[in-house]
Design a protein around this motif. Sequence first.
Motif, PDB file in Angstrom:
ATOM      1  N   PRO A 192       7.385 -24.794  41.334  1.00 22.64           N
ATOM      2  CA  PRO A 192       8.736 -25.016  40.968  1.00 22.64           C
ATOM      3  C   PRO A 192       9.244 -24.245  39.600  1.00 22.64           C
ATOM      4  CG  PRO A 192       7.928 -26.924  41.683  1.00 22.64           C
ATOM      5  CD  PRO A 192       6.770 -26.050  41.606  1.00 22.64           C
ATOM      6  N   ALA A 193      10.129 -23.592  39.678  1.00 18.18           N
ATOM      7  CA  ALA A 193      10.581 -22.619  38.386  1.00 18.18           C
ATOM      8  C   ALA A 193       9.895 -21.382  38.064  1.00 18.18           C
ATOM      9  CB  ALA A 193      10.785 -23.374  37.236  1.00 18.18           C
ATOM     10  N   ALA A 210       4.620 -29.616  40.419  1.00 16.90           N
ATOM     11  CA  ALA A 210       4.605 -30.408  39.086  1.00 16.90           C
ATOM     12  C   ALA A 210       5.920 -29.729  38.178  1.00 16.90           C
ATOM     13  CB  ALA A 210       3.276 -29.803  38.034  1.00 16.90           C
ATOM     14  N   CYS A 211       6.614 -30.827  37.564  1.00 18.04           N
ATOM     15  CA  CYS A 211       7.730 -30.501  36.748  1.00 18.04           C
ATOM     16  C   CYS A 211       7.234 -30.141  35.472  1.00 18.04           C
ATOM     17  CB  CYS A 211       8.614 -31.707  36.432  1.00 18.04           C
ATOM     18  SG  CYS A 211       9.365 -32.197  38.449  1.00 18.04           S
ATOM     19  N   HIS A 212       6.210 -30.715  34.863  1.00 14.87           N
ATOM     20  CA  HIS A 212       5.445 -30.215  33.399  1.00 14.87           C
ATOM     21  C   HIS A 212       4.973 -29.066  33.382  1.00 14.87           C
ATOM     22  CE1 HIS A 212       2.011 -32.638  35.011  1.00 14.87           C
ATOM     23  NE2 HIS A 212       1.604 -31.546  34.962  1.00 14.87           N
ATOM     24  N   LYS A 213       4.935 -28.043  34.487  1.00 13.92           N
ATOM     25  CA  LYS A 213       4.555 -26.693  34.217  1.00 13.92           C
ATOM     26  C   LYS A 213       5.666 -25.798  34.187  1.00 13.92           C
ATOM     27  CE  LYS A 213       0.351 -27.183  36.932  1.00 13.92           C
ATOM     28  NZ  LYS A 213      -0.685 -27.130  36.098  1.00 13.92           N
ATOM     29  N   TRP A 214       6.054 -25.083  35.082  1.00 17.86           N
ATOM     30  CA  TRP A 214       6.961 -24.059  34.525  1.00 17.86           C
ATOM     31  C   TRP A 214       8.495 -24.598  34.736  1.00 17.86           C
ATOM     32  CZ3 TRP A 214       5.320 -19.346  33.467  1.00 17.86           C
ATOM     33  CH2 TRP A 214       3.916 -19.125  33.889  1.00 17.86           C
ATOM     34  N   MET A 215       8.622 -25.737  35.088  1.00 18.11           N
ATOM     35  CA  MET A 215       9.931 -26.294  34.858  1.00 18.11           C
ATOM     36  C   MET A 215      10.255 -27.067  33.466  1.00 18.11           C
ATOM     37  SD  MET A 215      10.822 -28.392  38.228  1.00 18.11           S
ATOM     38  CE  MET A 215      12.646 -29.098  37.829  1.00 18.11           C
ATOM     39  N   MET A 216       9.026 -26.937  32.682  1.00 17.26           N
ATOM     40  CA  MET A 216       9.068 -27.219  31.493  1.00 17.26           C
ATOM     41  C   MET A 216       9.341 -28.798  30.992  1.00 17.26           C
ATOM     42  SD  MET A 216      10.783 -23.540  29.998  1.00 17.26           S
ATOM     43  CE  MET A 216      12.092 -23.635  31.290  1.00 17.26           C
ATOM     44  N   ALA A 288      12.429 -15.323  33.891  1.00 20.68           N
ATOM     45  CA  ALA A 288      11.333 -15.313  34.808  1.00 20.68           C
ATOM     46  C   ALA A 288      10.896 -13.861  35.290  1.00 20.68           C
ATOM     47  CB  ALA A 288      11.123 -16.268  35.835  1.00 20.68           C
ATOM     48  N   GLU A 289      12.004 -13.052  35.685  1.00 21.70           N
ATOM     49  CA  GLU A 289      11.825 -11.798  36.302  1.00 21.70           C
ATOM     50  C   GLU A 289      11.351 -10.818  35.079  1.00 21.70           C
ATOM     51  OE1 GLU A 289      11.552  -8.722  38.804  1.00 21.70           O
ATOM     52  OE2 GLU A 289      12.082 -10.750  39.231  1.00 21.70           O
ATOM     53  N   CYS A 290      11.696 -11.094  33.921  1.00 20.12           N
ATOM     54  CA  CYS A 290      11.302 -10.136  32.870  1.00 20.12           C
ATOM     55  C   CYS A 290       9.862 -10.394  32.355  1.00 20.12           C
ATOM     56  CB  CYS A 290      12.179 -10.378  31.580  1.00 20.12           C
ATOM     57  SG  CYS A 290      13.794  -9.688  31.585  1.00 20.12           S
ATOM     58  N   TYR A 360      -3.938 -14.784  32.491  1.00 20.92           N
ATOM     59  CA  TYR A 360      -2.968 -15.069  31.461  1.00 20.92           C
ATOM     60  C   TYR A 360      -1.498 -15.177  32.015  1.00 20.92           C
ATOM     61  CZ  TYR A 360      -1.831  -9.922  32.550  1.00 20.92           C
ATOM     62  OH  TYR A 360      -1.595  -8.722  33.320  1.00 20.92           O
ATOM     63  N   SER A 361      -0.935 -16.119  31.362  1.00 14.08           N
ATOM     64  CA  SER A 361       0.526 -16.403  31.787  1.00 14.08           C
ATOM     65  C   SER A 361       1.601 -15.923  30.814  1.00 14.08           C
ATOM     66  CB  SER A 361       0.529 -18.026  32.020  1.00 14.08           C
ATOM     67  OG  SER A 361      -0.408 -18.374  32.623  1.00 14.08           O
ATOM     68  N   ILE A 362       2.488 -15.682  31.559  1.00 11.85           N
ATOM     69  CA  ILE A 362       3.709 -15.005  30.588  1.00 11.85           C
ATOM     70  C   ILE A 362       4.946 -15.863  30.815  1.00 11.85           C
ATOM     71  CG2 ILE A 362       5.322 -13.081  30.161  1.00 11.85           C
ATOM     72  CD1 ILE A 362       1.997 -12.362  29.521  1.00 11.85           C
ATOM     73  N   GLN A 363       5.379 -16.434  29.625  1.00  7.78           N
ATOM     74  CA  GLN A 363       6.682 -17.229  29.486  1.00  7.78           C
ATOM     75  C   GLN A 363       7.712 -16.317  28.550  1.00  7.78           C
ATOM     76  OE1 GLN A 363       8.951 -18.662  30.950  1.00  7.78           O
ATOM     77  NE2 GLN A 363       8.010 -20.530  31.613  1.00  7.78           N
ATOM     78  N   ALA A 364       8.793 -17.051  28.458  1.00  7.03           N
ATOM     79  CA  ALA A 364       9.805 -16.237  27.682  1.00  7.03           C
ATOM     80  C   ALA A 364       9.715 -15.849  26.171  1.00  7.03           C
ATOM     81  CB  ALA A 364      11.046 -17.255  27.633  1.00  7.03           C
ATOM     82  N   PHE A 365       8.740 -16.700  25.388  1.00  9.69           N
ATOM     83  CA  PHE A 365       8.191 -16.159  23.999  1.00  9.69           C
ATOM     84  C   PHE A 365       7.259 -15.646  24.004  1.00  9.69           C
ATOM     85  CE2 PHE A 365       6.326 -20.317  25.690  1.00  9.69           C
ATOM     86  CZ  PHE A 365       5.025 -19.941  25.670  1.00  9.69           C
ATOM     87  N   ASN A 366       6.718 -15.087  25.124  1.00  7.69           N
ATOM     88  CA  ASN A 366       5.528 -13.947  25.119  1.00  7.69           C
ATOM     89  C   ASN A 366       6.161 -12.668  24.954  1.00  7.69           C
ATOM     90  OD1 ASN A 366       3.644 -16.075  27.272  1.00  7.69           O
ATOM     91  ND2 ASN A 366       2.852 -15.520  25.297  1.00  7.69           N
ATOM     92  N   THR A 367       5.212 -11.728  24.040  1.00 10.20           N
ATOM     93  CA  THR A 367       5.699 -10.545  23.792  1.00 10.20           C
ATOM     94  C   THR A 367       4.320  -9.513  24.191  1.00 10.20           C
ATOM     95  OG1 THR A 367       4.987 -10.327  21.670  1.00 10.20           O
ATOM     96  CG2 THR A 367       7.422 -11.288  22.220  1.00 10.20           C
TER      97      THR A 367
END
Length: 389
Positions: A192-193, A210-216, A288-290, A360-367
């Motif tokens: 989810p998400a 899980a809601c506590h993973k990618w749904m945050m 998420a696409e980025c 490795y996981s990439i979320q919005a804050f990763n650069t």
Amino acid sequence: MYDYSSLFLLNPDIHFLNFGSFGACPKPVFENYLYWQRQLEWEPVQMIAFDGIGYLSQSREALAKFIDVDDKDDLVYVTNPSFAVNLIAKNFQLQAGDEILTTDIEYGACDRIWQMYCRKSGALYKRQHIPLPVTTADAFADAFFSGLTSRTKAIFISHITSATGLIFPVEKIVERARALGLITIVDGAHAPAHVEVSIKKMDPDFYTGACHKWMMAPKGSSFLYAKKSRQEMLQEPLVVSWGYEAIKPSGSKLLDYNQMIGTRDFSAFLTVPACIEFMQQYEWTKVAECCHELALEYANAFHACLGTNPISPLNKEWIGQMVSVPIHTNEPEKLQRLLFEEYKIEVPLMRQGTDVYLRYSIQAFNTRKNLDYLLETLKKLKEKGELIL
């Protein structure tokens, strides 16, 4: 570019590349979490015994829309997907000789659940080998169903696997299993998400996420979906409480048996609407696409650094925001601690049978800075002969 790191509570001194394990809560969602906890402490009796049931219903309604479920009462909140799988396995009524068909790259905790219940009943938890690298969805499905026998009663399969990070062709698998008359159980912990989840389109018998993973959402917030025609299977709750043979039944045994299971803090469940609102506000589909594009951008460099090959085509069919790179090391746990303690990199090294993956996981804050730093650190350790073979 927007500084998404300012929206999270994560330690800025850590290169956090492990969103896949437990997620992380954005500040607005965490504030909503504190609001519900304060409501619980303001009037505990009313919140737990009366008002909370209505708030949970509202939260399930928002979740149902998000994952495309027609009836919110086909969903119940649980603390984690392992809880949900335990509930299903306990109630499955396995007989000696029955088989549950799965893959050999599932989540270890769920493997253990099924193995225990199969051992007790004399059934077989059949871990069908999936050749890596995977190639096409059809080849994957053919490999999976080559494990089918006349004794197969159900399939259990991940939507996105933990160690390999691969997106499985679950819609194809579920459709084929359903045509064979098999019960379909999907572990969507990471989905989810992360990828689109449409329960209506997939049409599984059971799905947990899980809601506590990618749904945050805050930790300990997950759900179980059970198709209405299969809910009678879940006759024995894991925790027997007032909902069992309820004085005032709600009309849904799924909820009565599994929602109010004794005193607990269910505040995390109530934040799901805030999670969805947060994602809508910040156009999280585009974010998420980025993240997906950034994850793939570095995949070849990591494989080259570690001298290994990809376990799937490097495309959106198989990969979302996580990339698992095979790594040669005899001490993955020690290497993981070295990366964190010496270099401040939070990244998991995952065992899957005899294989080891750096995921490795990439979320919005990763650069790119995070990925460059991890890449340079691995090169340094490899040159020094520290734990990387």
